[in-house]
Design a protein around this motif. Structure first.
Motif, PDB file in Angstrom:
ATOM      1  N   ARG A   1     -28.966  -2.241  19.977  1.00 27.38           N
ATOM      2  CA  ARG A   1     -30.135  -2.117  19.080  1.00 27.38           C
ATOM      3  C   ARG A   1     -31.015  -3.359  19.146  1.00 27.38           C
ATOM      4  NH1 ARG A   1     -32.159  -3.942  14.902  1.00 27.38           N
ATOM      5  NH2 ARG A   1     -30.375  -5.209  14.278  1.00 27.38           N
ATOM      6  N   THR A   2     -30.399  -4.558  19.168  1.00 29.56           N
ATOM      7  CA  THR A   2     -31.205  -5.779  19.164  1.00 29.56           C
ATOM      8  C   THR A   2     -32.032  -5.878  20.452  1.00 29.56           C
ATOM      9  OG1 THR A   2     -29.339  -6.988  20.114  1.00 29.56           O
ATOM     10  CG2 THR A   2     -29.559  -7.063  17.699  1.00 29.56           C
ATOM     11  N   TYR A   3     -31.583  -5.221  21.506  1.00 30.37           N
ATOM     12  CA  TYR A   3     -32.355  -5.255  22.771  1.00 30.37           C
ATOM     13  C   TYR A   3     -33.627  -4.444  22.601  1.00 30.37           C
ATOM     14  CZ  TYR A   3     -33.351  -5.772  27.673  1.00 30.37           C
ATOM     15  OH  TYR A   3     -33.959  -6.137  28.857  1.00 30.37           O
ATOM     16  N   ILE A   4     -33.506  -3.275  21.956  1.00 31.33           N
ATOM     17  CA  ILE A   4     -34.700  -2.451  21.698  1.00 31.33           C
ATOM     18  C   ILE A   4     -35.684  -3.243  20.832  1.00 31.33           C
ATOM     19  CG2 ILE A   4     -35.557  -0.373  20.499  1.00 31.33           C
ATOM     20  CD1 ILE A   4     -34.181   0.287  23.145  1.00 31.33           C
ATOM     21  N   SER A   5     -35.159  -3.894  19.810  1.00 22.47           N
ATOM     22  CA  SER A   5     -35.995  -4.699  18.923  1.00 22.47           C
ATOM     23  C   SER A   5     -36.703  -5.794  19.725  1.00 22.47           C
ATOM     24  CB  SER A   5     -35.119  -5.327  17.824  1.00 22.47           C
ATOM     25  OG  SER A   5     -35.818  -6.351  17.158  1.00 22.47           O
ATOM     26  N   GLY A   6     -35.956  -6.432  20.622  1.00 23.43           N
ATOM     27  CA  GLY A   6     -36.529  -7.506  21.438  1.00 23.43           C
ATOM     28  C   GLY A   6     -37.635  -7.011  22.363  1.00 23.43           C
TER      29      GLY A   6
END
Lengths: 67, 67
Positions: free
Chosen positions: A33-38
């Motif tokens: 998820r944090t990759y999508i956010s990034g």
């Protein structure tokens, strides 16, 4: 607007049109998820393979997100 | 055919249509010649920024190379 900004804006808009959270998209694309956010905050520079997986999860062509 | 294979085949075909060497394309895209060779041999997984620069150098949209 550079290619990462176009990607960020378009993928966010398509994701929201589907009513998906970042977590939902992350699960479907097989990334954290944090990759999508990034990517959506333009602090990540994803490889073409990851961009292809995000496009596939959203059901769109890569060109629709970056061109 | 995965996205990297589509990219490799399409960028090579477009480059050859222009009669450009890998070195010529590398100079125009601002990357090292061996990097172009690596992408065309599918041993590199370029970021979307690099794919954007290659498309720009070839005068095509990213979608024309990967979709």
């Amino acid at each position: 607007m550079d290619i990462r900004q176009r990607l960020a804006e378009n993928m966010r808009a398509i994701r929201r049109e589907k009513g998906w959270s970042q977590e939902e998209l992350a699960d479907r694309a097989g990334v954290h998820r944090t990759y999508i956010s990034g990517v959506e905050r333009c602090v990540r520079n994803p490889t073409i393979t990851i961009v292809g997986r995000i496009a596939g999860a959203l059901g769109v062509k890569v060109g629709e997100m970056v061109d």
